[in-house]
Write a protein that holds these residues in place. Structure first.
Motif, PDB file in Angstrom:
ATOM      1  N   SER A 150       0.846  -1.193   0.000  1.00 24.70           N
ATOM      2  CA  SER A 150       0.000   0.000   0.000  1.00 24.70           C
ATOM      3  C   SER A 150       0.885   1.247   0.000  1.00 24.70           C
ATOM      4  O   SER A 150       2.102   1.165   0.192  1.00 24.70           O
ATOM      5  N   GLU A 151       0.266   2.409  -0.176  1.00 25.06           N
ATOM      6  CA  GLU A 151       1.018   3.667  -0.174  1.00 25.06           C
ATOM      7  C   GLU A 151       1.750   3.864   1.153  1.00 25.06           C
ATOM      8  O   GLU A 151       2.927   4.243   1.183  1.00 25.06           O
ATOM      9  N   ASP A 152       1.054   3.612   2.262  1.00 28.91           N
ATOM     10  CA  ASP A 152       1.675   3.736   3.585  1.00 28.91           C
ATOM     11  C   ASP A 152       2.863   2.783   3.706  1.00 28.91           C
ATOM     12  O   ASP A 152       3.932   3.158   4.204  1.00 28.91           O
ATOM     13  N   GLN A 153       2.664   1.561   3.271  1.00 30.94           N
ATOM     14  CA  GLN A 153       3.736   0.565   3.368  1.00 30.94           C
ATOM     15  C   GLN A 153       4.937   0.936   2.501  1.00 30.94           C
ATOM     16  O   GLN A 153       6.083   0.676   2.884  1.00 30.94           O
ATOM     17  N   GLN A 154       4.668   1.544   1.369  1.00 28.51           N
ATOM     18  CA  GLN A 154       5.760   1.969   0.492  1.00 28.51           C
ATOM     19  C   GLN A 154       6.637   3.008   1.194  1.00 28.51           C
ATOM     20  O   GLN A 154       7.873   2.957   1.123  1.00 28.51           O
ATOM     21  N   VAL A 155       6.004   3.945   1.865  1.00 26.23           N
ATOM     22  CA  VAL A 155       6.742   4.998   2.556  1.00 26.23           C
ATOM     23  C   VAL A 155       7.588   4.419   3.692  1.00 26.23           C
ATOM     24  O   VAL A 155       8.773   4.737   3.834  1.00 26.23           O
ATOM     25  N   TRP A 156       6.966   3.547   4.506  1.00 27.40           N
ATOM     26  CA  TRP A 156       7.717   2.939   5.604  1.00 27.40           C
ATOM     27  C   TRP A 156       8.852   2.074   5.071  1.00 27.40           C
ATOM     28  O   TRP A 156       9.972   2.106   5.615  1.00 27.40           O
ATOM     29  N   ARG A 157       8.583   1.289   4.021  1.00 23.18           N
ATOM     30  CA  ARG A 157       9.635   0.440   3.448  1.00 23.18           C
ATOM     31  C   ARG A 157      10.798   1.283   2.951  1.00 23.18           C
ATOM     32  O   ARG A 157      11.970   0.945   3.165  1.00 23.18           O
ATOM     33  N   ALA A 158      10.475   2.385   2.277  1.00 19.95           N
ATOM     34  CA  ALA A 158      11.516   3.252   1.730  1.00 19.95           C
ATOM     35  C   ALA A 158      12.397   3.821   2.839  1.00 19.95           C
ATOM     36  O   ALA A 158      13.628   3.802   2.743  1.00 19.95           O
TER      37      ALA A 158
END
Length: 209
Positions: A150-158
């Motif tokens: 998800s968008e949230d997960q992308q940010v945290w992963r990055a």
């Protein structure tokens, strides 16, 4: 636009290589090359002033291997440089070999630069991003390779990926010049602080900056 660098009495036309970057993802476009060149030339002015033309060329060419894909792009780029006939108009065989070696060794995860030229390109590639640019590049990579997040997960992963790579013990933190270490510290400190606070809003704001 034709880009010609006039240095050390040589006119070096690298425009055909610059055109390749229009085909790459946003994190590896011409904006990235310009930032890498700017930092590389600053380092060259202090540490390798007699080879500024080689530094400029290597900074411009360091990611051309992406035309064949991200995997092994540093090796592919080095091979392209060695076989290119146009570069022979501007550089000697030994100079081309130096440039090729710098491109081959620039990657943070696998490079082992030995020459000052190679160390400058390695550092400039790692230390030239702003906090926002670093986050956007990492998020862009995640969306391509892990589209299920998800968008949230992308940010945290990055953010987590950047801390693993550019934290104190990360491969991206291996620098060779104090200016590079200072630049990396300034780039990643706000990202790491927001991550440690679990402050998603700040990470989003950084990505948009």
């Amino acid at each position: 636009m034709k880009n010609v660098y006039n240095g050390l009495m040589n006119k070096i036309d690298l425009s055909k290589f610059e055109a390749l970057y229009d085909q790459f993802d946003g994190g590896h476009g011409l904006d990235h090359i310009n930032r890498v060149r700017n930092l590389a030339m600053k380092l060259a002015g202090k540490y390798l002033p007699e080879k500024k033309n080689l530094v400029y060329a290597a900074a411009t060419l360091h990611d051309i291997g992406l035309i064949e894909g991200r995997e092994n792009h540093e090796l592919n780029g080095a091979k392209m440089i060695l076989s290119d006939k146009d570069l022979q108009k501007f550089f000697t065989k030994n100079e081309i070999s130096e440039i090729s070696d710098a491109v081959k060794e620039h990657r943070a995860s696998s490079g082992n630069p030995q020459t000052i030229l190679a160390k400058i390109i390695s550092d400039a590639d790692k230390a030239s991003d702003s906090p926002g640019e670093a986050m956007r590049r990492a998020v862009s990579y995640g969306k391509i390779h892990m589209p299920e997040l998800s968008e949230d997960q992308q940010v945290w992963r990055a953010a987590k990926h950047l801390k693993e790579k550019f934290g104190i013990d990360g491969t991206g933190r291996r620098t060779y010049f104090p200016e590079s270490e200072f630049a990396i510290e300034n780039t990643y400190k706000p990202i790491f602080e927001a991550l440690d606070r679990e402050d998603y809003s700040s990470l989003i704001n950084i990505s948009k900056s």
